[in-house]
Design a protein around this motif. Structure first.
Motif, PDB file in Angstrom:
ATOM      1  N   THR A 420      -2.241 -12.204  39.911  1.00  0.00           N
ATOM      2  CA  THR A 420      -3.634 -11.776  39.787  1.00  0.00           C
ATOM      3  C   THR A 420      -3.822 -10.276  39.993  1.00  0.00           C
ATOM      4  N   HIS A 421      -3.111  -9.714  40.971  1.00  0.00           N
ATOM      5  CA  HIS A 421      -3.417  -8.346  41.393  1.00  0.00           C
ATOM      6  C   HIS A 421      -2.297  -7.334  41.200  1.00  0.00           C
ATOM      7  N   LEU A 422      -1.093  -7.765  40.862  1.00  0.00           N
ATOM      8  CA  LEU A 422       0.020  -6.817  40.740  1.00  0.00           C
ATOM      9  C   LEU A 422       0.604  -6.837  39.333  1.00  0.00           C
ATOM     10  N   LYS A 423      -0.270  -6.705  38.354  1.00  0.00           N
ATOM     11  CA  LYS A 423       0.167  -6.802  36.963  1.00  0.00           C
ATOM     12  C   LYS A 423       0.569  -5.454  36.375  1.00  0.00           C
ATOM     13  N   ASP A 424       0.117  -4.354  36.970  1.00  0.00           N
ATOM     14  CA  ASP A 424       0.387  -3.029  36.414  1.00  0.00           C
ATOM     15  C   ASP A 424       1.721  -2.482  36.895  1.00  0.00           C
ATOM     16  N   THR A 425       2.240  -1.514  36.145  1.00  0.00           N
ATOM     17  CA  THR A 425       3.537  -0.920  36.491  1.00  0.00           C
ATOM     18  C   THR A 425       3.470  -0.190  37.825  1.00  0.00           C
ATOM     19  N   LEU A 428       4.722  -2.041  40.978  1.00  0.00           N
ATOM     20  CA  LEU A 428       6.071  -2.597  40.878  1.00  0.00           C
ATOM     21  C   LEU A 428       6.753  -2.730  42.238  1.00  0.00           C
ATOM     22  N   ARG A 429       6.580  -1.749  43.121  1.00  0.00           N
ATOM     23  CA  ARG A 429       7.232  -1.830  44.433  1.00  0.00           C
ATOM     24  C   ARG A 429       6.677  -3.009  45.241  1.00  0.00           C
ATOM     25  N   SER A 430       5.367  -3.124  45.261  1.00  0.00           N
ATOM     26  CA  SER A 430       4.763  -4.239  46.007  1.00  0.00           C
ATOM     27  C   SER A 430       5.173  -5.582  45.412  1.00  0.00           C
ATOM     28  N   LYS A 431       5.174  -5.664  44.085  1.00  0.00           N
ATOM     29  CA  LYS A 431       5.555  -6.905  43.414  1.00  0.00           C
ATOM     30  C   LYS A 431       7.004  -7.275  43.742  1.00  0.00           C
ATOM     31  N   THR A 432       7.886  -6.283  43.688  1.00  0.00           N
ATOM     32  CA  THR A 432       9.312  -6.529  43.960  1.00  0.00           C
ATOM     33  C   THR A 432       9.519  -7.001  45.389  1.00  0.00           C
ATOM     34  N   PHE A 433       8.828  -6.382  46.331  1.00  0.00           N
ATOM     35  CA  PHE A 433       9.016  -6.764  47.731  1.00  0.00           C
ATOM     36  C   PHE A 433       8.474  -8.164  48.003  1.00  0.00           C
ATOM     37  N   LEU A 434       7.328  -8.488  47.430  1.00  0.00           N
ATOM     38  CA  LEU A 434       6.789  -9.831  47.625  1.00  0.00           C
ATOM     39  C   LEU A 434       7.728 -10.891  47.042  1.00  0.00           C
ATOM     40  N   LYS A 460      16.401  -2.587  42.854  1.00  0.00           N
ATOM     41  CA  LYS A 460      15.236  -2.217  42.044  1.00  0.00           C
ATOM     42  C   LYS A 460      14.186  -1.523  42.911  1.00  0.00           C
ATOM     43  N   LEU A 461      14.034  -2.000  44.133  1.00  0.00           N
ATOM     44  CA  LEU A 461      13.097  -1.412  45.086  1.00  0.00           C
ATOM     45  C   LEU A 461      13.496   0.028  45.397  1.00  0.00           C
ATOM     46  N   ILE A 462      14.777   0.239  45.624  1.00  0.00           N
ATOM     47  CA  ILE A 462      15.282   1.584  45.932  1.00  0.00           C
ATOM     48  C   ILE A 462      15.037   2.539  44.771  1.00  0.00           C
ATOM     49  N   GLU A 463      15.208   2.040  43.558  1.00  0.00           N
ATOM     50  CA  GLU A 463      15.109   2.893  42.374  1.00  0.00           C
ATOM     51  C   GLU A 463      13.672   3.128  41.921  1.00  0.00           C
ATOM     52  N   ALA A 472      -1.931   3.493  44.559  1.00  0.00           N
ATOM     53  CA  ALA A 472      -0.995   2.980  45.553  1.00  0.00           C
ATOM     54  C   ALA A 472      -1.607   2.023  46.562  1.00  0.00           C
ATOM     55  N   GLU A 473      -0.847   0.944  46.842  1.00  0.00           N
ATOM     56  CA  GLU A 473      -1.074   0.152  48.041  1.00  0.00           C
ATOM     57  C   GLU A 473      -0.336   0.865  49.173  1.00  0.00           C
ATOM     58  N   ILE A 474      -0.742   0.620  50.390  1.00  0.00           N
ATOM     59  CA  ILE A 474      -0.190   1.327  51.525  1.00  0.00           C
ATOM     60  C   ILE A 474       1.133   0.705  51.959  1.00  0.00           C
ATOM     61  N   GLU A 475       2.179   1.518  52.097  1.00  0.00           N
ATOM     62  CA  GLU A 475       3.439   1.088  52.712  1.00  0.00           C
ATOM     63  C   GLU A 475       3.483   1.699  54.103  1.00  0.00           C
ATOM     64  N   ILE A 476       3.082   0.933  55.086  1.00  0.00           N
ATOM     65  CA  ILE A 476       3.065   1.456  56.454  1.00  0.00           C
ATOM     66  C   ILE A 476       4.483   1.638  56.952  1.00  0.00           C
ATOM     67  N   VAL A 477       5.343   0.715  56.598  1.00  0.00           N
ATOM     68  CA  VAL A 477       6.784   0.857  56.791  1.00  0.00           C
ATOM     69  C   VAL A 477       7.408   0.722  55.402  1.00  0.00           C
ATOM     70  N   PRO A 478       8.349   1.584  55.030  1.00  0.00           N
ATOM     71  CA  PRO A 478       8.968   1.452  53.699  1.00  0.00           C
ATOM     72  C   PRO A 478       9.498   0.041  53.484  1.00  0.00           C
TER      73      PRO A 478
END
Length: 495
Positions: A420-425, A428-434, A460-463, A472-478
């Motif tokens: 629903t909410h992570l469809k855009d490029t 990608l980081r948030s989508k990959t982590f979830l 993929k997350l690293i790259e 951006a969504e907030i990454e409080i911790v990487p």
């Protein structure tokens, strides 16, 4: 009533209230009573005030006339504000001095007191040139030219007129630069869609602003170029460019290319530290954060904002003792209660993440006592920018508790959130982590299997670099650090 409250709040900082709000013979007039009532918060509405003063309603002509007279006096009193009491910057105080003298000069000119006008013009020009107020230079020189014309002083007239034309030329350039800057600002504040439309145009606009600054060499043109550039680089995630801009700005101030009396050095320091955080240059960011910390007065709103970046740099660097110290300084500060609810919520979230990261492998399971706001909805527009942060926090809480049933329920929520909410490029980081979180459940919390099967997603997350702040969504911790932490939890539970 709200309008009067705002003006009253200002005029209580005036140098001398009796200049326009006299209390005659020790007897309080209706105006005095009304003013004191507003100042002390006695009246919540016009109905309350009219009832107290006249035992009638707000449409009573006596109340309407009283309100009109008081408002007029309060507005007059704005001319006597004491900007030192208001804690205003020195350049702002000087600008107000220019405005007051200009007002006086216009009145004197209307009364044909040309010599007095010219005396004020000299004072205005001295301040305006020192502080780079082109608009006040224009106004002062217009008065001078008019006075020399009226007095028949040809020599002075011929000297002042070219000077006026020169500052008018600069002011016209400032007008163009300001228009571009304000147009960019209003579009950036409008919506994400408006920002997306504007982004492709910004590089050319920034080039135009730089050219205007180089042509006029005034503070206004510099500020338009400087702030627009920072906004653009932040939106596209070019934080190395922000570092370059802020470092250069500091040099330009030292060299005198940019007026040091107008330049907001603390803003520049704040942005420089923030850019190092977002550029993942934690070591240098911490050096700057520590170096500049004393320049921000503890307990002020900008100090709390600065401490956010300082804390996140410490947390991202895994310097947990420093993180704990900074958290303590913030939460124990007497002014913490005065910051906005949104800021308080961010600090609470930071504290929760610190607790997650700081718990070591020997910690007993019974310490996990629901500190993570689990009553929050899965998705809330009120938490925009923090939704993923809360979802991750909730997931880790249940993982630490080894509550597999709650986690099975959670992965369905995560899948739905991704679709629903992570469809855009830019998500990608948030989508990959979830997806990595989901993997821990589908692989039955087996650390070795998760480490092996999650390697591609982790790489993929690293790259994938963090997106700019337009999205951006907030990454409080990487996320990379969080994944290592989750694997360590699984390792502990598997032993």
């Amino acid at each position: 009533m709200e309008e009067l409250y705002k003006i009253v709040k200002l005029v209580t900082k005036s140098t001398n209230l009796s200049l326009v709000l006299p209390i005659a013979n020790g007897r309080l007039s209706k105006e005095d009573v009304f003013y004191e009532g507003i100042k002390n918060g006695k009246y919540e509405s016009d109905e309350d005030a009219a009832k107290s003063l006249y035992n009638s309603g707000p449409n009573d002509v006596r109340y309407k006339m009283l309100k009109h007279r008081l408002k007029k006096k309060l507005l007059n009193n704005l001319l006597f504000l004491d900007y030192n009491k208001l804690g205003s910057k020195s350049y702002f105080i000087k600008e107000q001095s220019c405005l007051l003298m200009l007002q006086q000069a216009y009145i004197l000119r209307l009364n044909y007191e040309f010599d007095l006008v010219l005396s004020l013009v000299a004072k205005i020009m001295a301040i305006a040139e020192e502080y780079d107020y082109t608009n006040h230079q224009v106004a002062a020189l217009e008065l001078a030219v008019a006075c020399y014309s009226e007095k028949g002083n040809l020599k002075q007239f011929n000297t002042a007129l070219p000077a006026l034309e020169q500052v008018l030329f600069k002011r016209n350039i400032e007008f163009k630069a300001t228009n571009i800057f304000q147009s960019v600002s209003v579009n950036l504040k409008k919506s994400v869609t408006a920002r997306k439309r504007l982004l492709p145009k910004l590089p050319e606009l920034i080039q135009t602003l730089e050219a205007l600054w180089q042509e006029a060499r005034t503070f206004v043109t510099f500020e338009a170029y400087y702030k627009t550039s920072i906004s653009y680089y932040e939106l596209v995630g070019s934080f190395d460019k922000i570092i370059e801009m802020t470092v250069n700005a500091g040099k330009w101030v030292e060299e005198g290319t940019v007026n040091p009396l107008r330049f907001e050095s603390n803003y520049n320091k704040f942005v420089l530290v923030y850019a190092h955080l977002r550029n993942k240059d934690y070591a240098n960011g911490l050096l700057y954060a520590e170096k500049f910390a004393s320049d921000f007065k503890e307990g002020f709103l900008n100090w709390f904002a600065y401490m956010e970046n300082y804390f996140l740099l410490a947390l991202h660097s895994n310097q947990l003792p420093l993180s704990e110290l900074l958290l303590h300084k913030v939460f124990s500060n007497n002014s913490f209660s005065r910051i906005s609810n949104t800021a308080k919520e961010r600090w609470s979230l930071y504290q929760m993440y610190y607790r997650v990261i700081s718990l070591n492998s020997k910690t007993a399971n019974n310490i996990y006592i629901n500190p993570y706001s689990l009553s929050l909805p899965e998705y809330s527009k009120d938490k925009l920018g923090f939704n993923v942060a809360y979802l991750i926090l909730q997931f880790i809480y249940f993982l630490q508790k080894e509550d597999s049933e709650a986690l099975l329920y959670r992965i369905e929520s995560l899948k739905k959130y991704i679709l629903t909410h992570l469809k855009d490029t830019f998500s990608l980081r948030s989508k990959t982590f979830l997806k990595l979180l989901i993997l821990t459940v589908t692989e039955d919390f087996n650390a070795d299997v998760c480490r092996s099967k999650g390697q591609k997603l982790y790489q993929k997350l690293i790259e994938t670099p963090p997106p700019g702040d337009a999205y951006a969504e907030i990454e409080i911790v990487p996320y990379e650090h969080l994944w290592e932490h989750i694997l360590s939890i699984l390792d502990k539970q598997g032993n």
